[in-house]
Design an enzyme around this catalytic site. Sequence first.
Site, PDB file in Angstrom:
ATOM      1  N   CYS A   1       0.816  -1.218   0.000  1.00  0.00           N
ATOM      2  CA  CYS A   1       0.000   0.000   0.000  1.00  0.00           C
ATOM      3  C   CYS A   1       0.849   1.267   0.000  1.00  0.00           C
ATOM      4  O   CYS A   1       0.728   2.113  -0.891  1.00  0.00           O
ATOM      5  CB  CYS A   1      -0.929  -0.045   1.207  1.00  0.00           C
TER       6      CYS A   1
ATOM      7  N   VAL B   1      -3.816  -8.280 -14.045  1.00  0.00           N
ATOM      8  CA  VAL B   1      -4.828  -9.337 -14.083  1.00  0.00           C
ATOM      9  C   VAL B   1      -5.066  -9.946 -12.700  1.00  0.00           C
ATOM     10  O   VAL B   1      -5.475 -11.092 -12.576  1.00  0.00           O
ATOM     11  CB  VAL B   1      -4.434 -10.446 -15.093  1.00  0.00           C
TER      12      VAL B   1
ATOM     13  N   GLY C   1      -9.542  -3.777 -14.143  1.00  0.00           N
ATOM     14  CA  GLY C   1      -9.977  -3.555 -12.763  1.00  0.00           C
ATOM     15  C   GLY C   1      -9.464  -2.199 -12.304  1.00  0.00           C
ATOM     16  O   GLY C   1      -9.002  -1.380 -13.124  1.00  0.00           O
TER      17      GLY C   1
ATOM     18  N   HIS D   1     -24.770  23.672   1.338  1.00  0.00           N
ATOM     19  CA  HIS D   1     -24.932  24.148  -0.031  1.00  0.00           C
ATOM     20  C   HIS D   1     -23.958  25.285  -0.297  1.00  0.00           C
ATOM     21  O   HIS D   1     -23.811  26.157   0.551  1.00  0.00           O
ATOM     22  CB  HIS D   1     -26.362  24.662  -0.234  1.00  0.00           C
TER      23      HIS D   1
ATOM     24  N   ALA E   1      -6.726  -2.099   1.206  1.00  0.00           N
ATOM     25  CA  ALA E   1      -5.994  -1.685   2.401  1.00  0.00           C
ATOM     26  C   ALA E   1      -6.938  -1.398   3.568  1.00  0.00           C
ATOM     27  O   ALA E   1      -6.626  -1.748   4.714  1.00  0.00           O
ATOM     28  CB  ALA E   1      -5.155  -0.449   2.083  1.00  0.00           C
TER      29      ALA E   1
ATOM     30  N   GLU F   1      -9.812  -6.274 -21.798  1.00  0.00           N
ATOM     31  CA  GLU F   1     -10.451  -6.878 -20.621  1.00  0.00           C
ATOM     32  C   GLU F   1     -11.184  -8.147 -21.043  1.00  0.00           C
ATOM     33  O   GLU F   1     -11.964  -8.129 -22.002  1.00  0.00           O
ATOM     34  CB  GLU F   1     -11.417  -5.853 -19.988  1.00  0.00           C
TER      35      GLU F   1
HETATM   36  P1  FAD Z   1       0.806  -6.033   1.942  1.00  0.00           P
HETATM   37  O1  FAD Z   1       0.598  -4.587   1.805  1.00  0.00           O
HETATM   38  O2  FAD Z   1       1.072  -6.850   0.724  1.00  0.00           O
HETATM   39  O3  FAD Z   1       1.974  -6.222   3.000  1.00  0.00           O
HETATM   40  C1  FAD Z   1       2.495  -7.478   3.304  1.00  0.00           C
HETATM   41  C2  FAD Z   1       3.889  -7.296   3.836  1.00  0.00           C
HETATM   42  O4  FAD Z   1       4.357  -8.552   4.304  1.00  0.00           O
HETATM   43  C3  FAD Z   1       4.881  -6.849   2.785  1.00  0.00           C
HETATM   44  O5  FAD Z   1       5.534  -5.693   3.237  1.00  0.00           O
HETATM   45  C4  FAD Z   1       5.852  -8.031   2.631  1.00  0.00           C
HETATM   46  O6  FAD Z   1       7.189  -7.610   2.406  1.00  0.00           O
HETATM   47  C5  FAD Z   1       5.733  -8.692   3.982  1.00  0.00           C
HETATM   48  N1  FAD Z   1       6.021 -10.134   3.982  1.00  0.00           N
HETATM   49  C6  FAD Z   1       5.488 -11.088   3.167  1.00  0.00           C
HETATM   50  N2  FAD Z   1       5.923 -12.307   3.531  1.00  0.00           N
HETATM   51  C7  FAD Z   1       6.753 -12.127   4.596  1.00  0.00           C
HETATM   52  C8  FAD Z   1       7.500 -12.991   5.428  1.00  0.00           C
HETATM   53  N3  FAD Z   1       7.467 -14.320   5.253  1.00  0.00           N
HETATM   54  N4  FAD Z   1       8.255 -12.457   6.420  1.00  0.00           N
HETATM   55  C9  FAD Z   1       8.301 -11.108   6.612  1.00  0.00           C
HETATM   56  N5  FAD Z   1       7.597 -10.240   5.862  1.00  0.00           N
HETATM   57  C10 FAD Z   1       6.833 -10.746   4.876  1.00  0.00           C
HETATM   58  N6  FAD Z   1      -6.055  -0.745  -1.752  1.00  0.00           N
HETATM   59  C11 FAD Z   1      -6.865   0.247  -1.334  1.00  0.00           C
HETATM   60  O7  FAD Z   1      -7.612   0.045  -0.371  1.00  0.00           O
HETATM   61  N7  FAD Z   1      -6.869   1.468  -1.945  1.00  0.00           N
HETATM   62  C12 FAD Z   1      -6.082   1.736  -3.012  1.00  0.00           C
HETATM   63  O8  FAD Z   1      -6.103   2.847  -3.542  1.00  0.00           O
HETATM   64  C13 FAD Z   1      -5.227   0.721  -3.483  1.00  0.00           C
HETATM   65  N8  FAD Z   1      -4.418   0.941  -4.528  1.00  0.00           N
HETATM   66  C14 FAD Z   1      -3.578  -0.045  -4.941  1.00  0.00           C
HETATM   67  C15 FAD Z   1      -2.756   0.198  -6.037  1.00  0.00           C
HETATM   68  C16 FAD Z   1      -1.906  -0.785  -6.489  1.00  0.00           C
HETATM   69  C17 FAD Z   1      -1.014  -0.517  -7.676  1.00  0.00           C
HETATM   70  C18 FAD Z   1      -1.865  -2.045  -5.822  1.00  0.00           C
HETATM   71  C19 FAD Z   1      -0.928  -3.119  -6.300  1.00  0.00           C
HETATM   72  C20 FAD Z   1      -2.673  -2.293  -4.744  1.00  0.00           C
HETATM   73  C21 FAD Z   1      -3.547  -1.304  -4.295  1.00  0.00           C
HETATM   74  N9  FAD Z   1      -4.392  -1.519  -3.209  1.00  0.00           N
HETATM   75  C22 FAD Z   1      -5.234  -0.531  -2.805  1.00  0.00           C
HETATM   76  C23 FAD Z   1      -4.393  -2.793  -2.475  1.00  0.00           C
HETATM   77  C24 FAD Z   1      -3.574  -2.652  -1.174  1.00  0.00           C
HETATM   78  O9  FAD Z   1      -2.281  -2.221  -1.483  1.00  0.00           O
HETATM   79  C25 FAD Z   1      -3.540  -3.975  -0.440  1.00  0.00           C
HETATM   80  O10 FAD Z   1      -4.847  -4.451  -0.247  1.00  0.00           O
HETATM   81  C26 FAD Z   1      -2.853  -3.835   0.906  1.00  0.00           C
HETATM   82  O11 FAD Z   1      -1.524  -3.397   0.757  1.00  0.00           O
HETATM   83  C27 FAD Z   1      -2.886  -5.155   1.660  1.00  0.00           C
HETATM   84  O12 FAD Z   1      -2.250  -5.003   2.866  1.00  0.00           O
HETATM   85  P2  FAD Z   1      -1.561  -6.245   3.611  1.00  0.00           P
HETATM   86  O13 FAD Z   1      -0.957  -5.691   4.845  1.00  0.00           O
HETATM   87  O14 FAD Z   1      -2.514  -7.362   3.712  1.00  0.00           O
HETATM   88  O15 FAD Z   1      -0.435  -6.745   2.627  1.00  0.00           O
END
Ligand code: FAD
Length: 467
Positions: A43, A271, A183, A446, A321, A204
């Site tokens: 994120c 995708v 998407g 307004h 996020a 798409e």
């Molecule tokens: P992540 O953010 O993927 O974090 C997981 C972390 O775990 C990473 O830092 C990784 O390094 C770490 N990790 C993994 N395995 C291990 C391990 N074994 N040991 C130690 N560390 C590890 N969502 C929104 O709500 N709004 C948005 O505008 C939005 N825009 C986006 C734009 C893009 C281009 C992308 C790709 C995604 C977007 N998202 C958005 C989705 C959002 O980024 C994710 O849903 C969110 O980051 C998920 O959070 P998370 O903590 O589950 O995982």
Amino acid sequence: MADKKFDLVVVGGGPAGYVAAIRGSQLGMQVACIEEDNLGGVCLNVGCIPTKALLSSALLVNDCKLAAAHGITFDNFRSDLGPAQKRSRDIAEKLASGVAHLFNKNKILHIKGRGRLLGEGSVEVTSLDGGHETYRSDHILLATGSRPRDIPVLPIDDTTVWSSTGALFQQQAPASLAVVGAGAVGMEFADIYNAYGTKVTVIEALDRILPIEDADSSSTLQRSFKKRGVQFHTGAKVKDAIIGEDSVQLSFEDKNGSTHRLEVEKVLSAVGRVPNTEDLGLKENGVEVSPEGYIVVDHHLKSSVRGIYAIGDCAGKQLLAHKAMHEGVVCVEAIAGESHGAVDYANVPNCTYCHPEVASVGLTEAQAREQGFDIEVGKFPWVGNGRALAGGHTEGFVKVVRDKEYSEILGAHIVGPHATELIAEFVVGRHLEGTVEEMDRAMHPHPTLSEAVAEAALGALGRTIHL
Ligand code: FAD
């Protein structure tokens, strides 16, 4: 060295993990967070934040093209992606480093390395230099996130075939770009690159763009992008890609089975995403995983093994996020015995931050009908809103789907200016189990865009004022 014991060990420092860690600390727990990369996850580093920074730049570029109406003219107007890309990195880095400050403030230990379940309340951490340490806790929270899906026909190299991460690190806009997958991620990058002068073609596989949104939102957005020169092929599947040094030749099949060819400089593969759950020791520890690779959890985010929990993208459902952060809080509060209920997955807002913005919550009109509700739909176009006219952004609408029996807000759909902010009104309305009448009776200032929320609510009662 003796194992180190914590009240809570979080694996992954993205929005799910870092929010859970902070909430745990607030609740008096001693917390460690294992993160192998920068804190902030996808994120902050390569997702939500840098894309929004680039989209702000893209909006400014597009607004400059319309500036003559405001008495602003440019002799030699040109736009350059390079500075905007640098700006987006500065913002991402600033926010990601803010998480480290929050960890210090909350006395959370960041352990830099890769975590893996060892069993019996233990996690082994492999540090970057290859060393191993073991950390123990009765509560191990997996928040390892997801990564871009790589499909065999379009192998991502982030040079010619980009993932979303590759698309964030370009200093120059290519002459042409095929965006495969329409998407939220695909449409946001289509907007950014179109603004900076790239000829964008969106391909798409499903029959419309933003397929999870209401059909009205998809068609309105597609019309808007087409006006800016973006081309679309929906119901089209990429079958082959010949990847050269300077170009890619794509072959795709349309809904009638005819094959088309397209030569572009770059391709963005957008995708979908896959969970980071392969190398966590899940199978060895008996943690149940779905066929798609997501960790199976209950309503308090408990996995099938006592003391192991999963939140965020690695636990599936909406890969967003705000959903990840909510799960972090719900999970940790339940561990601390302060449960305030489960995450309401039916009230998670969807947002696409391209221009015009698209946002929604709840059921689409088609879903409400399929589920047998007796509905009334209200739709208020931005051309009827004074503030939208004054601001010069009048594409789109606010749409409300109402259940006639109880006047429940079944769904809300917004395309247009600040849609991603305005949708929160409906999220709160639904959270408080408000009716469409109450959405109108709460007074809206307004002239504001928010008046369209009340007008759409009135529309679902058949009595819009300004239409
Ligand atoms: P992540 O953010 O993927 O974090 C997981 C972390 O775990 C990473 O830092 C990784 O390094 C770490 N990790 C993994 N395995 C291990 C391990 N074994 N040991 C130690 N560390 C590890 N969502 C929104 O709500 N709004 C948005 O505008 C939005 N825009 C986006 C734009 C893009 C281009 C992308 C790709 C995604 C977007 N998202 C958005 C989705 C959002 O980024 C994710 O849903 C969110 O980051 C998920 O959070 P998370 O903590 O589950 O995982």
